[in-house]
Design an enzyme around this catalytic site. Sequence first.
Site, PDB file in Angstrom:
ATOM      1  N   GLU A 279     -51.938  44.365 -17.174  1.00 35.79           N
ATOM      2  CA  GLU A 279     -51.981  42.915 -17.282  1.00 35.79           C
ATOM      3  C   GLU A 279     -53.149  42.509 -16.380  1.00 35.79           C
ATOM      4  OE1 GLU A 279     -48.997  39.083 -16.937  1.00 35.79           O
ATOM      5  OE2 GLU A 279     -48.875  40.623 -15.381  1.00 35.79           O
TER       6      GLU A 279
ATOM      7  N   ASP B 224     -47.771  45.214 -14.169  1.00 34.50           N
ATOM      8  CA  ASP B 224     -47.688  43.776 -13.964  1.00 34.50           C
ATOM      9  C   ASP B 224     -48.752  43.323 -12.961  1.00 34.50           C
ATOM     10  OD1 ASP B 224     -46.191  41.200 -14.210  1.00 34.50           O
ATOM     11  OD2 ASP B 224     -45.829  41.557 -12.075  1.00 34.50           O
TER      12      ASP B 224
END
Length: 824
Positions: A407, A370
């Site tokens: 990401e 993330d």
Amino acid sequence: MAPLPELVEKPTKATANKVRVGKGKPLPYGCSQAAKGLNFSILAPDSLVAWLVVEVPSGQENTVTFPDVQGSFLRFELQAPVNRTGNTWHIQIVAPFSLEGLRYGWHIDPEVSYDNQPLLEQPVLDPCARCLTSGGVEVWNKRGENIKYAPLSVVPDFRALDCFDWQGVTSPGYALQDLIIYEAHVRSFTKNKDSGVKAPGTFLGFIEKIPHLLNLGINCVELLPIFEFDESQVPWKHPKTGEHLCQYWGYQTCSYNTPMQRFAVGSTKNPWAAIVEFKTLVRELHRNGIEVVLDVVFNHTGEGAWGVSNWNCLAKVAVNHYYLMSNGYHTNYTGCGNTLHANNPNCTEWIIDCLRYWALDMHVDGFRFDLASSLTRGSDGQCMPEPPFIRRLVSDPCLQHVKLIAEPWDCAWPDGYLVGQFPSGDGNPRWAEWNGKFRDAVRGFIKGDPNMKGEFATRVCGSADLYEPDGRGPCHSINFITAHDGFTLRDLVSYNKKHNHLNNEESGEDNNISWNCGEENDEGPSKKKDIMKLRDQQMRNMILALFLSAGTPMVTSGDEYGRSQGGNNNTWCQDELNWFSWADCAKESEGLVRFFRLALGLRKQHRDLLERTTFLTHETIQWNHDDWESDYNFISYILHRGGAETGEGSEGGEVAEAASECGQAGSSRDSTAAATTTEKQRTCALLVAFNAGHVAHDCRLPAGREWFRIVDSSLPSPQDICECDEDAQVITGESYVMSPYSCIVLRSFDDLAESQQYDTALLPGSRLQQLQSQLRQVASQPFQAQLAEEDFEEIHPSLRGGPEPELMSKLGQGGYHHHPVIGA
């Protein structure tokens, strides 16, 4: 407390009923078994004082208690250098009673009272704890005056760590380009009462729905955060129901080596049940040919979120080493207030240790990081081209088999936007990326935004402009149109703007590149048949764009049936709004779900064209439209089967560049390529066309071959997509008239022996019932049933060097996958 005595090897009568202590070892971190008793270790650089705090049964001398914490504890002050090696404190404990299930923690450089004893503050969590306990564990989002989330680390039952029965099941071991990723939330997937599972919203409940994934053709699940987090930390209430909102997605991690307790059935009685139940889920997914990727949050932690200080961990251990600080304050590159310092050597060591645990002990296949750009930031906060953490991770000898997905952005703009630029590792690139440019291009093109042809064509071809320069291929582009954050597929075609009022706060992306397929006031559910038909077409168009593009596709759970969140594009704090509806899914079984399944089957049957490690060349793609400069979004191309994956991917950038520039050079090169195409290529091809506009459009059909219609998204089900080539309708004439906002797929071949089946994923009824029964039985067993008698997994002699064909057949039927013994 007095200095620690030496460990007594043979207890005397005087020490037989007392806790004994010893030097201990620096590795492994956390709580582990020693030859005698237990070893405790914590990585705490720069600290001068360390105390271990261990819960003991009543009746022990010199115990202390802590405010709002039941139980009695002993505290042991560690002595340097005896109990310190480098930056690590360590101690061995031998007790006359079992420590299993008892709580423990640390005091690192604590404030002390007049007698030089640490103040009676709740101990710090072990950053490497395998399990923990806290009030409210038995109920999701439990609130109350006397209930607060204040976890303590727990000494586990080591059988849960070491004696899980994997039953010979190993990972499918797919290559990156073969993955079909399905992003899902453990609770959302089965929490709805219409799921019909025995333990809704849990790891075990998820197991019972594996057949649904198999029927779709999914071979990899990407689970939203399953590390322990506090869902009850959100202070706001639902504006309609008055109930407390929750930290639903799980991006505020509390304990990085601990599976989420509220996702486990047995956690109310045994804190280590979550370990066993998660392993059971992984085993059963692997048994059925599905890999497991975890969404991990190493950009920030949940420590101190919302100003709550019921627990502490890294900030009390070594804040300047674990967190990226500036002038004594936390930095905020993540939007959550406390960025981790991944490139500090001590923080890097902790992260790698955590990843090893999940990959080696829990058998996880990969990780999606993330806000991964924060992992590239140095002490000055700047993104580094070769971050030490990335180098350490990609070179770790124990993690070479693990898939790494970034990401590639964080909340700092523009330097944190690293799509196509994320450091991928030296030599053999390891990192794949969520391709946000693919998402935006497909949304804009299908919606009909002008002048999108070149960008769309580049993304369909695998985004060579992003991934070819550093030696990566199309498979390193994780193509997606929706994800957990943002509109669902249904909402993307039903709303012009976000509707997040139920969050009781202003949040969520404003630029969604969405269209409600009607007028400004046609937001959400509509009774207008033309609008609903167009919405269904647009969802099908996006599904096709995703599955017919070079790259690794990722879909969001629920999009297969058109799940809606009422226009909320940031459901991080919503519970029921995120749930999968199995009743709604069943209603679409012959509609959107069927289309989704067959479109995915179409991709798999033409995997040599689409599941690629090299970029498309002029030998494998031929543009079938002339007008690149028109701002109207019509595009047509032919994918040639012959010559695919030749290993000569050097022209990929040229193909993408020609498409992006929308120039005549692309057309002339395509004509040359067509003139030199082999006979096999001419007789085996896919023609794909998108008419992303409001008028009908002719699609030219190249002469000299017969074309059969496989897909036309404008037609009603089941005419919209064929289950096999033999059912395809032959198309005559020089062109095919495409309806507004539609996609077609035509196929050309001469030999019926080349015909394909696209409904290969659907399980036969008898097999489906048998599998459902087997999985329900597994999910119904207590976690103790999954433990072997000993920490030893014997390999059948015939597996050394390769199994016999008969045995291999049996293993294949059971979902087992053979991996030769290295060095055998």
